[in-house]
Design an enzyme around this catalytic site. Structure first.
Site, PDB file in Angstrom:
ATOM      1  N   HIS A 200      -9.611 -10.244  -0.853  1.00 20.96           N
ATOM      2  CA  HIS A 200      -8.468  -9.643   0.956  1.00 20.96           C
ATOM      3  C   HIS A 200      -9.845 -10.608   1.406  1.00 20.96           C
ATOM      4  O   HIS A 200     -11.281 -10.677   0.841  1.00 20.96           O
ATOM      5  CB  HIS A 200      -9.138  -8.616   1.213  1.00 20.96           C
ATOM      6  CG  HIS A 200      -9.157  -8.183   2.707  1.00 20.96           C
ATOM      7  ND1 HIS A 200      -7.951  -7.915   3.339  1.00 20.96           N
ATOM      8  CD2 HIS A 200      -9.483  -9.234   3.107  1.00 20.96           C
ATOM      9  CE1 HIS A 200      -7.495  -7.808   4.463  1.00 20.96           C
ATOM     10  NE2 HIS A 200      -8.818  -8.715   4.828  1.00 20.96           N
TER      11      HIS A 200
ATOM     12  N   ARG B 212      -0.104   4.129  -1.481  1.00 27.02           N
ATOM     13  CA  ARG B 212      -0.939   5.113  -0.014  1.00 27.02           C
ATOM     14  C   ARG B 212      -0.379   6.443  -1.713  1.00 27.02           C
ATOM     15  O   ARG B 212      -1.185   6.611  -2.242  1.00 27.02           O
ATOM     16  CB  ARG B 212      -0.514   5.616   1.168  1.00 27.02           C
ATOM     17  CG  ARG B 212      -0.804   4.447   1.540  1.00 27.02           C
ATOM     18  CD  ARG B 212      -1.784   4.098   2.697  1.00 27.02           C
ATOM     19  NE  ARG B 212      -1.188   3.504   3.787  1.00 27.02           N
ATOM     20  CZ  ARG B 212      -2.809   2.408   3.493  1.00 27.02           C
ATOM     21  NH1 ARG B 212      -3.109   1.676   3.518  1.00 27.02           N
ATOM     22  NH2 ARG B 212      -2.010   1.069   5.418  1.00 27.02           N
TER      23      ARG B 212
ATOM     24  N   ASN C  18      -6.579   0.551  -2.156  1.00 27.52           N
ATOM     25  CA  ASN C  18      -7.798   1.577  -1.165  1.00 27.52           C
ATOM     26  C   ASN C  18      -7.118   2.562  -0.511  1.00 27.52           C
ATOM     27  O   ASN C  18      -6.983   3.444   0.386  1.00 27.52           O
ATOM     28  CB  ASN C  18      -7.628   0.858  -0.038  1.00 27.52           C
ATOM     29  CG  ASN C  18      -6.226   0.257   0.647  1.00 27.52           C
ATOM     30  OD1 ASN C  18      -5.292   0.310  -0.218  1.00 27.52           O
ATOM     31  ND2 ASN C  18      -6.308   0.300   1.877  1.00 27.52           N
TER      32      ASN C  18
ATOM     33  N   LYS D 281      -8.283  -5.675  -7.824  1.00 26.82           N
ATOM     34  CA  LYS D 281      -8.120  -5.870  -6.236  1.00 26.82           C
ATOM     35  C   LYS D 281      -9.287  -6.268  -5.889  1.00 26.82           C
ATOM     36  O   LYS D 281     -10.400  -5.313  -6.149  1.00 26.82           O
ATOM     37  CB  LYS D 281      -7.302  -5.104  -5.203  1.00 26.82           C
ATOM     38  CG  LYS D 281      -7.475  -5.489  -3.644  1.00 26.82           C
ATOM     39  CD  LYS D 281      -7.125  -6.672  -3.950  1.00 26.82           C
ATOM     40  CE  LYS D 281      -7.262  -6.479  -1.584  1.00 26.82           C
ATOM     41  NZ  LYS D 281      -5.670  -6.025  -1.232  1.00 26.82           N
TER      42      LYS D 281
ATOM     43  N   GLY E  54      -2.883  -2.734   9.851  1.00 26.68           N
ATOM     44  CA  GLY E  54      -1.739  -2.375   9.038  1.00 26.68           C
ATOM     45  C   GLY E  54      -0.237  -2.089   9.520  1.00 26.68           C
ATOM     46  O   GLY E  54       0.044  -2.338  10.765  1.00 26.68           O
TER      47      GLY E  54
ATOM     48  N   HIS F 218       0.776  -1.135   0.244  1.00 31.03           N
ATOM     49  CA  HIS F 218      -0.166  -0.056  -0.190  1.00 31.03           C
ATOM     50  C   HIS F 218       0.566   1.805  -0.033  1.00 31.03           C
ATOM     51  O   HIS F 218       1.046   1.313   0.883  1.00 31.03           O
ATOM     52  CB  HIS F 218      -1.150  -0.073   1.250  1.00 31.03           C
ATOM     53  CG  HIS F 218      -1.931  -0.962   1.082  1.00 31.03           C
ATOM     54  ND1 HIS F 218      -3.081  -0.548   0.849  1.00 31.03           N
ATOM     55  CD2 HIS F 218      -1.848  -2.471   1.933  1.00 31.03           C
ATOM     56  CE1 HIS F 218      -3.841  -2.414   1.466  1.00 31.03           C
ATOM     57  NE2 HIS F 218      -3.090  -2.996   1.533  1.00 31.03           N
TER      58      HIS F 218
ATOM     59  N   HIS G 109      -2.851 -12.559   1.335  1.00 31.44           N
ATOM     60  CA  HIS G 109      -2.825 -12.750   2.838  1.00 31.44           C
ATOM     61  C   HIS G 109      -3.386 -13.915   3.452  1.00 31.44           C
ATOM     62  O   HIS G 109      -3.845 -13.472   4.317  1.00 31.44           O
ATOM     63  CB  HIS G 109      -2.798 -11.889   3.648  1.00 31.44           C
ATOM     64  CG  HIS G 109      -4.090 -10.539   3.679  1.00 31.44           C
ATOM     65  ND1 HIS G 109      -4.781 -10.652   3.288  1.00 31.44           N
ATOM     66  CD2 HIS G 109      -3.811  -9.560   3.322  1.00 31.44           C
ATOM     67  CE1 HIS G 109      -5.628 -10.214   3.297  1.00 31.44           C
ATOM     68  NE2 HIS G 109      -5.203  -8.928   3.192  1.00 31.44           N
TER      69      HIS G 109
ATOM     70  N   HIS H  19       0.787   3.264   8.556  1.00 31.92           N
ATOM     71  CA  HIS H  19      -0.463   4.240   9.350  1.00 31.92           C
ATOM     72  C   HIS H  19       0.600   5.357   9.915  1.00 31.92           C
ATOM     73  O   HIS H  19       1.508   4.815  10.925  1.00 31.92           O
ATOM     74  CB  HIS H  19      -1.105   3.492   9.946  1.00 31.92           C
ATOM     75  CG  HIS H  19      -2.519   2.542   9.296  1.00 31.92           C
ATOM     76  ND1 HIS H  19      -3.134   3.601   8.257  1.00 31.92           N
ATOM     77  CD2 HIS H  19      -1.803   1.311   9.011  1.00 31.92           C
ATOM     78  CE1 HIS H  19      -3.506   2.219   7.844  1.00 31.92           C
ATOM     79  NE2 HIS H  19      -3.386   0.752   8.436  1.00 31.92           N
TER      80      HIS H  19
ATOM     81  N   ASP I 277       2.536  -7.343   2.634  1.00 31.81           N
ATOM     82  CA  ASP I 277       1.250  -6.595   2.906  1.00 31.81           C
ATOM     83  C   ASP I 277       2.072  -5.637   3.875  1.00 31.81           C
ATOM     84  O   ASP I 277       0.972  -4.461   4.733  1.00 31.81           O
ATOM     85  CB  ASP I 277       0.393  -7.202   3.975  1.00 31.81           C
ATOM     86  CG  ASP I 277      -1.561  -6.397   3.269  1.00 31.81           C
ATOM     87  OD1 ASP I 277      -1.020  -5.153   3.119  1.00 31.81           O
ATOM     88  OD2 ASP I 277      -1.887  -7.328   4.414  1.00 31.81           O
TER      89      ASP I 277
HETATM   90  O1  DOR Z   1      -3.804  -4.541   7.927  1.00 28.05           O
HETATM   91  C1  DOR Z   1      -4.807  -4.163   6.807  1.00 28.05           C
HETATM   92  N1  DOR Z   1      -4.644  -3.112   6.208  1.00 28.05           N
HETATM   93  N2  DOR Z   1      -5.305  -4.740   5.990  1.00 28.05           N
HETATM   94  C2  DOR Z   1      -5.862  -4.204   4.723  1.00 28.05           C
HETATM   95  O2  DOR Z   1      -6.525  -4.818   4.301  1.00 28.05           O
HETATM   96  C3  DOR Z   1      -5.989  -2.906   4.283  1.00 28.05           C
HETATM   97  C4  DOR Z   1      -4.895  -2.416   5.145  1.00 28.05           C
HETATM   98  C5  DOR Z   1      -4.371  -0.989   4.715  1.00 28.05           C
HETATM   99  O3  DOR Z   1      -4.743  -1.046   3.387  1.00 28.05           O
HETATM  100  O4  DOR Z   1      -3.836  -0.248   5.618  1.00 28.05           O
HETATM  101 ZN    ZN Z   2      -3.372  -5.015   2.325  1.00 31.54          ZN
HETATM  102 ZN    ZN Z   3      -6.116  -7.865   2.620  1.00 27.05          ZN
END
Ligand code: DOR
Ligand code: ZN
Ligand code: ZN
Length: 450
Positions: free
Chosen positions: A180, A65, A95, A146, A329, A63, A236, A313, A309
């Protein structure tokens, strides 16, 4: 022929064996693999002093971002973390803010990334609202779709089996669909009940994100796969039952593959209780019997891929009072390879397996041309590893903006010391030594730009 660069005094993992050799690089590709006497003249030479060279690693689950979530991670910080961790190609999840789910958001994201990335990046798209946009997104170069089943992220109604089947049908035989697999209905109904009871701790989160939530989502997707023959990649996998459902489907000839994340291989629910919400992720850490099953799955080749993964954050987001407000995450780009090399040193994993799970199989599954192996004509994406380098994981030194890790304080042995992207040295002894923009944007089924 005159090469740009010759790498010498190295061992490399080529065709299943570790061989002493030299590598000549021209136009960003491996032009020649051979003995020193066979090397062409070159503008420059680097001696790697006996280091082990592997194909640059591919992380299919990242991710990155940026855009509206750049405060958590951006294309530069995320790809700096990648190159520091030995990855030369990452696949970016959709996402985002805005959610990557139309040709327009997709193209825009690629455009922003182009000048900022240090490694090659391919992009996932979520499913659009209107299925007639699927082809446009594929034409724009999406590497895969996805599908989040744990919550509504994209435009496709995840409660509607017929809509899912129609979407899978449209994508079948074109690009893979990564899933997922956790069932939103199960999670939310338990979550609501627990919220009513005022429960907001880690135990409550584990109760909502049950093993059954994973198994039911996998069963549902396997039925749709059976009907549509779409190529499905399960992200995952965290449970024994989830894995056995997938193994059964593979045996029955369904076109499915699966992935495991390092945190599910190395950490249990006991670690989650000890560490607290920093280790909260989705799906959550499980008890030790699942860890054992996942390792068996890797050793037997039932699991195809290790994907970090990487889910960055902020610390404030990770430390929210109520578990329902914690952002789930874990950042994984800078810990995955050292954790796995520590297992290699302990004799529990081989270099061949590291390359298979983070090079060869990702390239095969996601159709990443000329990546994932060391071969003449392939991209000169390389990682030089020092298997004996010992250090202690310290998230305060991460390039990722997410300065936390459930692995903080863990001693590891083995790390990437030089990473080359398209023949260019991008990371040297932990330092970033190239300018952003040196990574390529990967568009599926479209040849890489020179
Ligand atoms: O732990 C996770 N974080 N699982 C997810 O499916 C999304 C991801 C996120 O984007 O932070
Ligand atoms: Zn993920
Ligand atoms: Zn996921």
């Amino acid at each position: 022929m005159k090469a740009e660069l010759v790498l010498k005094d190295l061992k490399a993992y080529i065709n299943g064996t570790i061989t002493e050799c030299c590598l000549a690089i021209k136009n960003g590709k491996i032009a020649k693999i051979g003995k020193e006497a066979q090397m062409p003249r070159a503008d420059a030479q680097i001696s790697l002093k006996g280091l082990l060279v592997l194909p640059g690693l591919i992380d299919v689950h990242v991710h990155l971002r940026d855009e509206g979530k750049a405060y958590k991670e951006d294309f530069y910080s995320g790809t700096a973390a990648a190159v520091a961790g030995g990855f030369t190609t990452v696949l970016d999840m959709p996402n985002n803010a805005p959610v990557t789910m139309s040709a327009e958001t997709f193209k825009n994201r690629m455009e922003i990334a182009k000048e900022r990335v240090l490694v090659n990046v391919g992009f996932y798209s979520e499913f659009p609202k209107s299925l007639c946009e699927i082809d446009e997104i594929i034409d724009a170069g999406a590497v895969a779709f996805k599908l989040f089943l744990s919550e509504q992220v994209g435009g496709l109604n995840i409660n509607d089996d017929n809509a899912l089947a129609e979407a899978f049908q449209k994508v079948a035989s074109k690009i893979p669909i990564a899933v997922h697999a956790e069932d939103k209905g199960i999670i939310k109904s338990v979550e609501e009940k627990l919220k009513q009871e005022g429960k907001r701790d880690i135990e409550a989160f584990l109760e909502a994100h049950s093993e059954r939530a994973e198994a039911e989502a996998i069963k549902r997707i396997l039925e749709i796969t059976q009907k549509t023959r779409a190529q499905v990649h399960f992200c995952h996998i965290s449970t024994r039952q989830g894995l056995s459902l997938i193994v059964e489907a593979k045996r029955a000839g369904l076109p499915v593959t699966c992935e495991v994340a390092p945190h599910h291989l190395f950490l249990s629910d006991e670690d989650l209780r000890r560490i607290g919400t920093l280790a909260l992720t989705m799906p959550p850490l499980r008890d030790k019997s699942h860890i054992k099953a996942l390792w068996e799955g890797l050793k037997n080749g039932w699991i195809d891929v290790i994907g970090s993964d990487h889910a960055p954050h902020t610390l404030t987001e990770k430390n929210a009072e109520s578990v329902w407000d914690v952002k789930v995450g874990i950042p994984g780009l800078e810990t995955t390879l050292p954790l796995l090399l520590t297992e290699v040193n302990a004799g529990r994993l081989s270099i061949a397996e590291v390359v298979r799970f983070m090079g060869e199989n990702p390239a095969k599954i996601f159709g990443l041309k000329d990546l994932g192996s060391l071969k003449e004509g392939f991209r000169a994406d390389l990682v030089a590893i020092d298997l004996k380098r010992e250090f202690i994981i310290d998230s305060s030194c991460f390039y990722s903006k997410a300065k936390f890790s459930p692995f903080d304080g863990k001693p590891v042995k083995g790390r990437a010391v030089k990473t080359f992207v398209g023949g260019k040295l991008v990371m040297d002894e932990g330092e970033i030594v190239a300018e952003p923009g040196c990574g390529k944007i990967i568009k599926a089924k479209v040849p890489m730009e020179e």
